[in-house]
Design a protein around this motif. Structure first.
Motif, mmCIF file in Angstrom:
data_model
loop_
_atom_site.group_PDB
_atom_site.id
_atom_site.type_symbol
_atom_site.label_atom_id
_atom_site.label_comp_id
_atom_site.label_asym_id
_atom_site.label_seq_id
_atom_site.Cartn_x
_atom_site.Cartn_y
_atom_site.Cartn_z
ATOM 1 N N LEU A 48 42.764 29.977 33.215
ATOM 2 C CA LEU A 48 43.242 31.087 32.402
ATOM 3 C C LEU A 48 42.153 31.721 31.548
ATOM 4 O O LEU A 48 42.305 32.855 31.118
ATOM 5 N N THR A 49 41.071 31.016 31.285
ATOM 6 C CA THR A 49 40.050 31.566 30.397
ATOM 7 C C THR A 49 38.770 31.982 31.104
ATOM 8 O O THR A 49 38.102 32.900 30.651
ATOM 9 N N VAL A 50 38.436 31.326 32.201
ATOM 10 C CA VAL A 50 37.165 31.598 32.880
ATOM 11 C C VAL A 50 37.346 32.508 34.093
ATOM 12 O O VAL A 50 36.579 33.431 34.308
ATOM 13 N N VAL A 51 38.370 32.225 34.880
ATOM 14 C CA VAL A 51 38.609 33.017 36.090
ATOM 15 C C VAL A 51 39.038 34.420 35.684
ATOM 16 O O VAL A 51 39.813 34.594 34.751
ATOM 17 N N PHE A 52 38.535 35.405 36.354
ATOM 18 C CA PHE A 52 38.912 36.780 36.045
ATOM 19 C C PHE A 52 40.405 36.975 36.264
ATOM 20 O O PHE A 52 40.938 36.577 37.301
#
Length: 79
Positions: A48-52
């Motif tokens: 949820l935070t790193v993947v676009f």
């Protein structure tokens, strides 16, 4: 509630896995000095935070498809 009277900002997620899968995950994550629950929390957070964000539906769809396939295979093995 926590001991300070503040509500936790976390939610409990329970997941049932086949024993052999859980054992393999335990072995893999233990090599990095973490537990399976800790590693799964890190993976979910990274998704949820790193993947676009545009890739998230694609990734989640693939995860759901893999889980459904796994469940179907386990049901067939049980019959």
């Amino acid at each position: 509630m926590t001991t300070t009277g503040h509500k936790s900002k976390n939610e409990l997620v329970q997941l049932k896995l086949p024993v052999d899968v859980k054992n393999k995950l335990d072995d893999i994550f233990a090599k990095d000095g973490t537990t399976t629950p800790q590693a799964l929390k890190m993976i979910a957070t990274q998704l949820l935070t790193v993947v676009f964000p545009p890739l998230l539906p694609f990734i989640m769809n693939n995860i759901v498809n893999l889980l459904v396939l796994n469940l179907r295979q386990n049901c067939v093995k049980m019959n």
